[in-house]
Scaffold this active site. Sequence first.
Site, short mmCIF file in Angstrom:
data_model
loop_
_atom_site.label_atom_id
_atom_site.label_comp_id
_atom_site.label_asym_id
_atom_site.label_seq_id
_atom_site.Cartn_x
_atom_site.Cartn_y
_atom_site.Cartn_z
N CYS A 166 136.87 24.39 36.63
CA CYS A 166 136.04 23.83 37.69
C CYS A 166 135.41 22.57 37.12
O CYS A 166 135.40 22.37 35.91
CB CYS A 166 134.97 24.82 38.12
SG CYS A 166 134.08 24.26 39.60
N LYS A 182 135.09 33.67 46.54
CA LYS A 182 133.82 33.33 45.88
C LYS A 182 132.84 32.88 46.94
O LYS A 182 133.11 31.95 47.70
CB LYS A 182 134.07 32.22 44.86
CG LYS A 182 132.82 31.76 44.15
CD LYS A 182 133.17 30.78 43.04
CE LYS A 182 131.93 30.25 42.37
NZ LYS A 182 132.25 29.28 41.32
N ARG A 212 123.52 28.69 36.46
CA ARG A 212 123.40 27.23 36.55
C ARG A 212 122.42 26.70 35.50
O ARG A 212 122.58 25.58 35.03
CB ARG A 212 123.05 26.82 37.98
CG ARG A 212 124.24 27.12 38.91
CD ARG A 212 123.99 26.77 40.36
NE ARG A 212 125.09 27.27 41.18
CZ ARG A 212 125.10 27.27 42.51
NH1 ARG A 212 124.05 26.79 43.17
NH2 ARG A 212 126.13 27.75 43.18
N ARG A 226 126.85 24.23 47.80
CA ARG A 226 128.29 24.41 47.66
C ARG A 226 128.90 25.07 48.91
O ARG A 226 129.97 25.65 48.88
CB ARG A 226 128.60 25.28 46.44
CG ARG A 226 127.97 24.81 45.13
CD ARG A 226 128.86 25.11 43.95
NE ARG A 226 128.22 25.14 42.66
CZ ARG A 226 127.80 24.08 41.98
NH1 ARG A 226 127.89 22.87 42.49
NH2 ARG A 226 127.25 24.22 40.78
N GLU A 276 141.63 34.28 52.32
CA GLU A 276 141.59 33.53 51.05
C GLU A 276 142.48 34.21 50.01
O GLU A 276 143.24 33.56 49.30
CB GLU A 276 140.15 33.46 50.51
CG GLU A 276 139.25 32.45 51.22
CD GLU A 276 139.54 31.01 50.79
OE1 GLU A 276 140.46 30.78 49.98
OE2 GLU A 276 138.85 30.10 51.28
N LYS A 297 133.65 37.54 43.86
CA LYS A 297 132.44 37.12 43.15
C LYS A 297 131.37 36.74 44.16
O LYS A 297 131.67 35.99 45.09
CB LYS A 297 132.81 35.92 42.28
CG LYS A 297 131.66 35.33 41.52
CD LYS A 297 132.13 34.11 40.78
CE LYS A 297 130.92 33.45 40.21
NZ LYS A 297 131.20 32.17 39.66
N SER A 325 125.47 36.24 36.98
CA SER A 325 124.24 36.04 36.22
C SER A 325 123.00 36.64 36.89
O SER A 325 122.17 37.27 36.23
CB SER A 325 124.04 34.55 35.97
OG SER A 325 124.02 33.83 37.19
N TYR A 354 128.15 40.11 31.85
CA TYR A 354 127.32 39.75 30.69
C TYR A 354 126.83 41.01 29.97
O TYR A 354 126.33 40.94 28.86
CB TYR A 354 126.13 38.90 31.15
CG TYR A 354 126.58 37.65 31.88
CD1 TYR A 354 127.01 36.54 31.17
CD2 TYR A 354 126.61 37.61 33.27
CE1 TYR A 354 127.46 35.41 31.83
CE2 TYR A 354 127.06 36.48 33.95
CZ TYR A 354 127.49 35.39 33.22
OH TYR A 354 127.94 34.28 33.87
C1 PBG Z 1 131.60 27.40 38.59
C2 PBG Z 1 131.09 28.75 38.31
C3 PBG Z 1 129.86 29.28 38.65
C4 PBG Z 1 129.84 30.58 38.16
C5 PBG Z 1 131.04 30.81 37.51
N1 PBG Z 1 131.83 29.66 37.64
C6 PBG Z 1 128.69 28.66 39.32
C7 PBG Z 1 128.76 28.13 40.67
O1 PBG Z 1 129.73 28.31 41.40
O2 PBG Z 1 127.78 27.50 41.03
C8 PBG Z 1 128.70 31.55 38.30
C9 PBG Z 1 128.74 32.74 37.41
C10 PBG Z 1 127.47 33.48 37.31
O3 PBG Z 1 126.50 33.31 38.09
O4 PBG Z 1 127.40 34.31 36.41
N2 PBG Z 1 132.12 26.78 37.45
#
Ligand code: PBG
Length: 370
Positions: free
Chosen positions: A147, A233, A243, A255, A271, A286, A313, A352
């Site tokens: 990404c 996602k 972030r 987003r 999707e 996700k 997260s 995590y």
């Molecule tokens: C984008 C990405 C994100 C996460 C994983 N890949 C952030 C986003 O889409 O803003 C989030 C993962 C998490 O919250 O643990 N590269």
Amino acid sequence: MPFPDISLREKDAVLKEHLESSPVNSGATFPVVRPRRLRRSPVLRAMVRETELTAADFIYPMFVRPGKDGAREIPSMPGIYQWTITALSEEVESIANLGIPAVILFGIPEHKDPVGVENFSVDGIVQQAIRAIKKIVPELVVITDVCMCEYTDHGHCGLLNLGDPLPDPSLPEGYVLNDPTLEVLGKVAVSHAQAGADIVAPSGMIDGMVGSIRKSLDQNKFENIAILSYAVKYASAFYGPFRDAAESPPKFGDRKSHQMDPANVREALREAELDVSEGADMLMVKPALPYLDVIHRVHSQFPQIPLGAYNVSGEYAMLKAASERGWLDERKTVLEALTGIKRAGADLILTYHAKEAARWLAEESGKSRR
Ligand code: PBG
């Protein structure tokens, strides 16, 4: 085993006497079928357990950054660090020793720019990390997040509709441009594969990203590198702590023009179907915990495709924070949450909690052998 608490036994006797002398007839009937028969002892419960969580289910997300000093803890994710290459090298061995088969890498680059050049440069931070890991534990599966948001100065997941005149005047200013972004994603995936990644995981929810990346990989003789698509996602507020960790919040806007609306599930199947048709080897939903129904639906619709779920997260931070306050039992709630994600239909869980959960699971299996 004799009943240990004598005072409880006395209480029971009092209660029994009270019930017997009561003028009210309860009229209770007694069941023939008793599910509790199979919950009577730990061994019986283990015999009929339907979902078995193991360390082999986990994928451990890791953040890497340039520099020489050691690991830097992420304030909103206690126990999770931004690793330098040297510190990371020491860490990966212990991950593999816990029986965790894979890591997914996120890079925090030295410099950010509108295109995110470091994302596809030979000496980019993720490329260095892949090589370092492969030197130490070659069998550890290395997945990379494909990404642009960690690498772009504006924090968005692709090239933007910016400038005068706008590249596409029919679209809003600042819109993430689809097809120009695909070009960059292909370069990133190939660059990660060149550095030794086993699996690339596009996470931008850009239309056509799987097919386009497959083509780029194949044209560069990486036909054996798999694609784990972040197929489903959502535009989730649960990514907040990530972030901070990846230093990737968008500088403006959100987003929502590419990530999915949390209210939708039929669209999730669409999707997933598109990504399967474009050649995705594995799918992902996700976040995980607020989307267990989505995991279940995608798993039921595509039982032949391995499914990952990203316990993100914010989900991690919630349990950590409540446990730190003594409001929840961390070990029990984490294992329950992860079991729930697997029961919903996930084959793999990006989490995590992976290291701690793997340790707890090892302790538990040691106990049950005794
Ligand atoms: C984008 C990405 C994100 C996460 C994983 N890949 C952030 C986003 O889409 O803003 C989030 C993962 C998490 O919250 O643990 N590269």
